[in-house]
Design an enzyme around this catalytic site. Structure first.
Site, PDB file in Angstrom:
ATOM      1  CG  ASP A 136      49.903  33.757  38.233  1.00  0.00           C
ATOM      2  OD1 ASP A 136      49.079  33.681  37.692  1.00  0.00           O
ATOM      3  OD2 ASP A 136      50.167  34.881  38.888  1.00  0.00           O
ATOM      4  CG  HIS A 162      50.608  37.521  34.087  1.00  0.00           C
ATOM      5  ND1 HIS A 162      50.789  38.886  34.233  1.00  0.00           N
ATOM      6  CD2 HIS A 162      50.002  36.944  34.905  1.00  0.00           C
ATOM      7  CE1 HIS A 162      50.380  39.337  35.219  1.00  0.00           C
ATOM      8  NE2 HIS A 162      49.605  38.242  35.949  1.00  0.00           N
ATOM      9  CB  ILE A 178      51.247  43.338  32.728  1.00  0.00           C
ATOM     10  CG1 ILE A 178      50.166  42.512  33.293  1.00  0.00           C
ATOM     11  CG2 ILE A 178      50.485  44.601  32.111  1.00  0.00           C
ATOM     12  CD1 ILE A 178      49.652  43.268  34.606  1.00  0.00           C
ATOM     13  N   GLY A 216      53.562  40.576  38.677  1.00  0.00           N
ATOM     14  CA  GLY A 216      54.200  41.055  39.675  1.00  0.00           C
ATOM     15  C   GLY A 216      55.366  40.254  40.445  1.00  0.00           C
TER      16      GLY A 216
END
Length: 282
Positions: A184, A189, A204, A207
């Site tokens: 990803d 991110h 961030i 997830g």
């Protein structure tokens, strides 16, 4: 742009994909494993056989073809809502699977649409290896007159009670930079400027990286570190996590071979909830 609710029941073309021992090592360090987890982070430690974390299934098996059937939408408006995995056997450290994705639900939430995709991955000989169910919320794509689907509010049955087990793991400041190498590469991110456009003061954590940390805690707390005993895991993403935060996973046993869980950030907020895991009892 419009979501196609008639996509339910359609499938993508089966896709074959493979992974190596190195991919499994990279995934392990991406979810925070280190020198105390040599069975997952090395392939040549004396008297220790390499193994793979069960949650690595989330980065294996390509079901993206199923999304081609759901219509057009702005990818920037997509948020990962829930994730479930079911393991039919211990995940090998290297191997290949053929994966077929199916659109199993499209719900109209008014301000957005929820799309659920279920994928089934089998070994080349046809033996089932793992299944995944993911749901995404696509902002701005609701209001097409479809069913709302199940309510998003699901309280923990043991909420407010003392957990049977609690495990705390700490993410690194550069955690997302390692995890992104498992597939990803979303700049949300990694790129501070892109994160700022999304309303965050810094990038961030993925997830699914939080999901992997949670899986490590569940494996440690409920399966004595043995991935052959890990059967399934599901949860809902409820708050972003920032690299460097600690994650505390609280577990409540729910009979033999099952438990409920929730994951909390460093300030105590819930970041992964409605969690359930199944496993083979000792």
């Amino acid at each position: 742009m419009a979501i196609n609710p008639d996509a339910v029941g359609t499938t993508g073309t089966p896709v074959e994909s493979s992974w190596t021992s190195k991919d499994s090592l990279l995934y392990a360090v991406g979810i925070g494993a280190g020198t105390t987890d040599l069975a997952f982070t090395t392939e040549n430690s004396m008297n220790i056989a390499q193994r793979a974390y069960p949650t690595q299934a989330v980065v294996l098996g390509d079901a993206s073809g199923a999304f081609a059937n759901i219509g057009t939408f702005n990818p920037a408006m997509l948020v990962h809502g829930e994730q479930a995995i079911t393991l039919h056997r211990e995940l090998p450290v290297q191997g290949s699977v053929v994966t077929t994705g199916e659109v199993t639900a499209v719900w109209d939430k008014g301000k957005g649409a929820v799309v659920e995709v279920t994928s089934r991955s089998v070994a080349p000989d046809g033996e089932p290896m793992f299944d995944k169910v993911m749901s995404v919320f696509i902002r701005g794509e609701g209001g097409f007159g479809g069913e709302r689907g199940p309510s998003g509010s699901r309280s923990m049955p043991h909420e407010g009670s003392t957990p049977d087990l609690e495990v705390t793991l700490t993410t690194r400041e550069d955690q997302a930079l390692t995890y992104r190498l498992s597939g990803d590469r979303n700049p949300l991110h990694s790129d501070p400027s892109f994160a700022a456009l999304a309303g965050f003061d810094r990038p961030i954590l993925h997830g699914l990286c939080t999901y992997g940390f949670t899986g490590r805690a569940l494996l440690q707390g409920l399966c004595e570190g043995d991935p052959a005993r890990f059967r399934s895991m599901e949860g809902r993403f409820s708050s972003p996590v920032f690299p460097g935060e600690s994650l505390t996973v609280r577990m409540w046993r729910d009979g033999a071979g099952a438990a409920r869980f929730s994951t909390h950030g460093g300030d105590g907020r819930v970041v992964l909830d409605a969690g359930r895991v199944t496993f083979d009892p000792a």
